[in-house]
Design an enzyme around this catalytic site. Structure first.
Site, mmCIF file in Angstrom:
data_model
loop_
_atom_site.group_PDB
_atom_site.id
_atom_site.type_symbol
_atom_site.label_atom_id
_atom_site.label_comp_id
_atom_site.label_asym_id
_atom_site.label_seq_id
_atom_site.Cartn_x
_atom_site.Cartn_y
_atom_site.Cartn_z
ATOM 1 N N LYS A 175 2.732 4.265 13.242
ATOM 2 C CA LYS A 175 3.852 4.329 12.372
ATOM 3 C C LYS A 175 4.486 5.783 12.699
ATOM 4 C CE LYS A 175 0.803 3.551 9.264
ATOM 5 N NZ LYS A 175 -0.054 3.145 8.024
ATOM 6 N N GLY A 209 1.114 5.395 -1.118
ATOM 7 C CA GLY A 209 0.984 4.106 -0.960
ATOM 8 C C GLY A 209 1.502 3.165 0.333
ATOM 9 N N THR A 210 2.316 3.839 0.942
ATOM 10 C CA THR A 210 3.167 3.337 2.070
ATOM 11 C C THR A 210 2.499 2.750 2.942
ATOM 12 O OG1 THR A 210 3.587 5.761 3.048
ATOM 13 C CG2 THR A 210 5.430 4.640 1.750
ATOM 14 N N CYS A 212 -0.609 1.512 2.913
ATOM 15 C CA CYS A 212 -1.317 0.199 2.413
ATOM 16 C C CYS A 212 -0.165 -0.833 2.096
ATOM 17 C CB CYS A 212 -1.849 0.776 0.930
ATOM 18 S SG CYS A 212 -3.001 1.986 0.979
#
Length: 270
Positions: A175, A209-210, A212
């Protein structure tokens, strides 16, 4: 009715923005029945993590045994696994029950900087879990830890992706959220070719939380039978919507909006 099921093996986030809570919200929004095996309980909010209480490994195994006996998942994702012992137990269950669509999100550090993975667990993750991975989704710092290299360029990311593939992961997404480019570029590698999946970088602190959420969206789409390529594209759209239409709650790194993607399919978000 052929209801698709997805299992998340991860830690609980009391603030609701990451971990088990983010995963189950994402599964629900993408039309997949969500199940969970909790590996740790955290006390946290948007300002950070104030406590971590690991669930006993025997209880983690019991959760997985119960799911395997009655609710076979169509796809599985792992998040916070915390220790070498837990990683080995989870890998053993995945292998024993022959769960095939496995997404590994190698959670190591919380947004506020708290460590969510013990240092001796890295070797166990590489040895026991990566060979079972359909897809691994590290961010750049996580990819650096797993590969032992410094990543500064796209060529570095490609080298890291090759290393992770050679460690056993069948597909790799590194990412791009932690670099400073104008575009947020995720690098996808299938063992033969690279593909860049990009979106405009959004200037916001509300990104709790991006990781996850992205990996949960991938898991949901794989559970529905989509190809890896399609799953990556949909997950990218899902997380982009979740960040764009963030909820603006909390005083620190706020959570993303898990219902934004679905709302965009039918109506404008106000």
């Amino acid at each position: 009715m052929n209801t698709k099921k997805a299992l998340t093996i991860a830690g609980s986030d009391s603030g609701g923005g990451a971990g088990i809570q983010a995963d189950l919200k994402t599964f629900q929004e993408l039309g997949v029945y969500g199940m969970s095996a909790i590996t740790a309980i955290t006390a946290q909010n948007t300002l950070g993590v104030s406590g971590v209480h690991p669930v006993p490994t025997s209880m983690i195994t019991s959760q997985l045994e119960s799911i395997a006996a009655d609710l076979t998942p169509d796809a599985v994702k792992t998040g916070m696994l915390f220790s070498s012992e837990v990683i080995q137990a989870v890998a053993h269950c995945i292998d024993t029950y022959q769960w095939k669509q496995v997404v590994i999100d190698p959670v190591m550090i919380a947004k506020g900087g708290a460590s969510l993975l013990q240092s001796d667990a890295i070797a166990s993750m590489k040895k026991h879990l990566l060979p079972l991975a359909t897809l691994i989704t590290p961010n750049i710092p996580e990819a650096e830890v797993l590969t032992g290299m410094i990543i500064q360029s796209m060529e570095d990311r490609k080298t890291a992706a090759r290393i992770l593939y050679e460690l056993g992961a069948k597909h790799v997404v590194i990412k791009g959220g932690h670099n400073d480019d104008f575009m947020a570029i995720d690098l996808y590698f299938d063992g033969e070719k690279f593909e860049e999946v990009s979106s405009p970088r959004l200037q916001t602190k509300n990104t709790h939380g991006t990781g996850c959420t992205f990996s949960a969206a991938l898991t949901a789409e794989l559970a529905k039978g989509n190809t890896i390529n399609d799953a990556v594209c949909i997950a990218k759209q899902f997380i982009q919507a979740a960040i764009t239409y963030d909820l603006q709650i909390g005083s620190g790194h706020g959570p993303t909006n898990h219902w934004a993607y679905k709302q965009l399919q039918g109506e404008a978000i106000r």
